[in-house]
Design an enzyme around this catalytic site. Sequence first.
Site, PDB file in Angstrom:
ATOM      1  N   SER A 170       0.835  -1.193   0.000  1.00  0.00           N
ATOM      2  CA  SER A 170       0.000   0.000   0.000  1.00  0.00           C
ATOM      3  C   SER A 170       0.879   1.256   0.000  1.00  0.00           C
ATOM      4  O   SER A 170       1.632   1.480  -0.942  1.00  0.00           O
ATOM      5  CB  SER A 170      -0.955  -0.034   1.192  1.00  0.00           C
ATOM      6  OG  SER A 170      -2.085   0.766   0.958  1.00  0.00           O
ATOM      7  N   LYS A 222     -18.272  19.605   3.261  1.00  0.00           N
ATOM      8  CA  LYS A 222     -17.275  19.796   4.316  1.00  0.00           C
ATOM      9  C   LYS A 222     -17.169  18.557   5.182  1.00  0.00           C
ATOM     10  O   LYS A 222     -16.092  18.190   5.659  1.00  0.00           O
ATOM     11  CB  LYS A 222     -17.650  21.023   5.172  1.00  0.00           C
ATOM     12  CG  LYS A 222     -16.682  21.301   6.315  1.00  0.00           C
ATOM     13  CD  LYS A 222     -15.283  21.577   5.795  1.00  0.00           C
ATOM     14  CE  LYS A 222     -14.321  21.853   6.947  1.00  0.00           C
ATOM     15  NZ  LYS A 222     -12.937  22.036   6.463  1.00  0.00           N
TER      16      LYS A 222
END
Length: 334
Positions: A170, A222
């Site tokens: 990863s 947001k």
Amino acid sequence: MEFIQDYGLFLAKTLTLLLVALLLLGVFAALMSRGRDREREDLTVKRLNDRYRDMEHTLRQGILGRRGGRRLIRQFKRENKQADKERDENRARVFVLRFHGDIRASHVENLRQEITAVLTQVRPETDRAVVCLDSGGGLVASYGLAAAQLARLRDKGVDLTIAVDRIAASGGYLMAAVANRIVAAPFAVVGSIGVVAQIPNINRMLRRHDVDIELHTAGEYKRTLTVLGENTPEGREKFRQELEETHRLFKVYLKRYRPALDLDRLATGEHWYGEQALPLGLVDELRTSDDLLMDLSREFDLYEIRYRKRQPLSRRITLAVESAVERLLWRDSV
């Protein structure tokens, strides 16, 4: 069902008390260490050729025993003096760095300083760099920065090799891909080109106990998913879009440095062992970092660079609390 609800509430209370206790301990440590526990920086340079030579001498002395010991000691002294005389400042060098990654890539500050130090002395036309990497990945921004630090060496024309003994998955593979060459042990874990995110939500449990949560934002996205508030289908969809975009950027970055990778086949989040990764083009050679460095020491002067910055106790406790919170509230990670 009632038992599960009670247990969930108990677990939430326990975690809250634990975090409060850790925060109070951090405040107490800060007060106790004020003016005493300063940050200390330390850059060390160790010539690995000398280490290998000392190991050889010790083993030879052990094999020959006491009878040949004195003669060997005199011989070793002569060899050491001769080696020091023959040391050529113009001989090609290999700078060796080590990176052990956690979820926050906490070692990135050390890596940053080590690379800066190397760049003050490196001769790109003759010198090389080897980074021994061990990481299963973590937070996107942190590992993106770590990969960018390694890219500083590539951008300066320094030949860079990444050696993986155990794992570069990863975010760890995001770093490894920057190298000119990736060397991995046969059973090292490599790949996992994907992005993962999970976040707990206890909104329903809070409502059952008459706890209201108010979340106010300016900007439609947001907040997408939250721990305490009520999540919406629109928020979930936006969250998934952000994950897909992060995955796309991951693949674009890999393509820049390893254009031969078949990302349609490999960017599925799977991992492979070194033996499997070699024919897929994820690594370039199978060998351990020890074997690599010993071979290089016959041709190059090897210098291991390590930067350490001792943090005050209060800062170390704060980092531990932050890491614990991030593990509980797992954000998007590579």
